[in-house]
Design an enzyme around this catalytic site. Structure first.
Site, PDB file in Angstrom:
ATOM      1  N   LYS A 186       0.961  -1.197  -0.038  1.00  0.00           N
ATOM      2  CA  LYS A 186       0.010   0.048   0.120  1.00  0.00           C
ATOM      3  C   LYS A 186       0.938   1.255   0.088  1.00  0.00           C
ATOM      4  O   LYS A 186       2.144   1.204   0.042  1.00  0.00           O
ATOM      5  CB  LYS A 186      -0.971   0.129   1.150  1.00  0.00           C
ATOM      6  CG  LYS A 186      -1.879  -1.300   1.243  1.00  0.00           C
ATOM      7  CD  LYS A 186      -3.093  -1.200  -0.109  1.00  0.00           C
ATOM      8  CE  LYS A 186      -3.569  -2.390  -0.356  1.00  0.00           C
ATOM      9  NZ  LYS A 186      -4.514  -3.109   0.592  1.00  0.00           N
TER      10      LYS A 186
HETATM   11  C1  LIG Z   1      -5.669  -4.222   0.976  1.00  0.00           C
HETATM   12  C2  LIG Z   1      -6.965  -4.128   0.853  1.00  0.00           C
HETATM   13  C3  LIG Z   1      -7.851  -4.513   1.857  1.00  0.00           C
HETATM   14  C4  LIG Z   1      -7.289  -5.201   2.811  1.00  0.00           C
HETATM   15  O1  LIG Z   1      -6.066  -4.720   3.559  1.00  0.00           O
HETATM   16  P1  LIG Z   1      -5.341  -5.467   4.798  1.00  0.00           P
HETATM   17  O2  LIG Z   1      -4.496  -4.457   5.510  1.00  0.00           O
HETATM   18  O3  LIG Z   1      -4.686  -6.600   4.318  1.00  0.00           O
HETATM   19  O4  LIG Z   1      -6.325  -6.040   5.610  1.00  0.00           O
HETATM   20  C5  LIG Z   1      -9.101  -4.136   1.932  1.00  0.00           C
HETATM   21  N1  LIG Z   1      -9.450  -3.436   0.924  1.00  0.00           N
HETATM   22  C6  LIG Z   1      -8.907  -3.133  -0.274  1.00  0.00           C
HETATM   23  C7  LIG Z   1      -9.713  -2.508  -1.458  1.00  0.00           C
HETATM   24  C8  LIG Z   1      -7.796  -3.271  -0.218  1.00  0.00           C
HETATM   25  O5  LIG Z   1      -6.887  -3.286  -1.504  1.00  0.00           O
END
Ligand SMILES: *Cc1c(COP(=O)(O)O)cnc(C)c1O
Length: 388
Positions: A186
């Site tokens: 991210k």
């Molecule tokens: C990555 C992601 C999540 C989940 O995030 P985590 O921190 O891995 O639980 C949820 N929604 C979207 C759109 C994502 O890309």
């Protein structure tokens, strides 16, 4: 780094500051949730312009916590997007509520008109997802929520640093809670981690209790005769807290976020300019103003101008040393959600059509200028070779 080396889809930017802070945390003797997590929460809340931020061990956990703390449960419905990661839908199911899918608009985000069609007396929450870091049409979604007495919980996994008007995502009281992800890929990372912001003091208190086994932090204050060993478990909670080891990374990633976003915008400008000239592809919606977090560059193929499909396009990029991906395989296409897909009212034809032509290109601050140019060159070469 060799010129011909494979360009990975993503690589996190971790600097000496993060490494030193992790080492200092290990030496401090306090490893789990403690002073560094508190500092991370305070700095993240200030960054978003929210009064409260709660650090959690994933965005998934944050979304689940928000829905659970709002009392969403069996008999309730939560409307969300089909263009998301599966966990957005899992957390709804885990509360016992029913996920309902609304279709996306031209921007790939939840279409407020489709949301309006899905609202029933059972609807409790609208759960928009800011795909790629592009903010959803929130004014319309907040207006719908207000008209129907619904709460809004945002999946801002891609949207750390994005803005709506003058406010950062996570900094508007019209949403009950906003959940961010610090997963390794991210915009900023703690390896695994997340944050939930809220303006609702009661909700924050309830999320804090549920986040750590349902344990009340205040109990020992009320029973001072028993001393500091005393606590009370108020209800069955979860184990969703973020450790100081992870917050040590997050504190420095947050301080670098604006710098990361500036590089992302610079790279997007390059892709937009160079790929925008090609007949066979279409750049993603969104300009270079500061409101878009540009987590992902989701190129759209003009399939009618190509002799190959999306799968082959990605394979051709890979053969030219470029790692690409797809965001996302729409929710109804997974076996786990077959029963959702079978319900007529969850039909999302625009999401299904968009899925056929999307390719996510590498976009991250750790990408070198040379690599960026190689990615664009590879897209041009594939488009030229397979032109119809
Ligand atoms: C990555 C992601 C999540 C989940 O995030 P985590 O921190 O891995 O639980 C949820 N929604 C979207 C759109 C994502 O890309």
């Amino acid at each position: 780094m060799s010129e011909s080396e494979f360009i990975p889809f993503h690589r996190a930017s971790i600097g000496q500051e993060e490494i030193d802070e992790v080492v200092a945390t290990l030496r401090s003797g306090w490893l789990t949730t403690g002073p560094r997590t508190k500092r991370f929460e305070e700095e993240f809340a200030a960054y978003c312009g929210a009064p409260h931020a709660l650090a959690v061990n994933s965005c998934t956990a944050g979304l689940h916590l928000a829905l659970a703390a709002l009392g969403v449960g069996p008999g309730d419905e939560v409307i969300t997007s089909p263009m998301t990661f599966c966990s957005t839908v899992h957390v709804i199911t885990h509360t016992g509520a029913k996920p309902v899918l609304a279709d996306v608009g031209e921007d790939g985000n939840l279409d407020p008109e489709s949301v309006a069609e899905r609202i029933t007396p059972r609807t409790r929450v609208i759960l928009p997802v800011h795909l790629a870091g592009l903010p959803c049409r929130m004014e319309e979604i907040w207006a719908l929520a207000e008209r129907h007495g619904l709460r809004v919980v945002e999946d801002a996994a891609h949207a750390a640093g994005a803005r709506i008007g003058s406010r950062r995502i996570g900094g508007d009281a019209r949403s009950a809670a906003v959940a961010f992800s610090f997963y390794a890929t991210k915009n900023m990372t703690t390896a695994e981690g997340g944050m939930v912001t809220t303006f609702d003091e009661g909700l924050e208190a309830r999320m804090r209790v549920l986040c750590l086994h349902g344990i009340s932090r205040d109990a020992w204050n009320r029973y001072t005769d028993k001393g500091s060993w005393y606590y009370e478990v108020l209800e069955p909670g979860f184990k969703y807290n973020l450790s100081d080891l992870q917050s040590a990374v997050g504190i420095h990633q947050l301080r670098k976020l604006e710098k990361f976003l500036a590089v992302r915008r610079e790279y997007v400008a390059y892709y937009h300019e160079r790929l925008g000239r090609l007949e066979e592809v279409e750049p993603p919606p969104g300009d270079l103003e500061g409101w878009h977090a540009w987590h992902l560059y989701i190129l759209r193929l003009r399939l009618e101008k190509l002799t190959i499909g999306r799968g082959e396009f990605i394979e051709e990029l890979r053969r030219r040393g470029v790692g690409a991906s797809v965001h996302f395989i729409p929710v109804p296409m997974h076996p786990a959600f077959r029963s959702l897909a079978e319900e007529e009212r969850n039909a999302c034809p625009r999401a299904a059509a968009l899925y056929e032509r999307i390719v996510t290109l590498p976009l991250y601050p750790g990408l070198t200028r040379t690599q960026l140019e190689r990615v664009a060159q590879a897209v041009e070469d594939v488009a030229r070779e397979w032109r119809r």
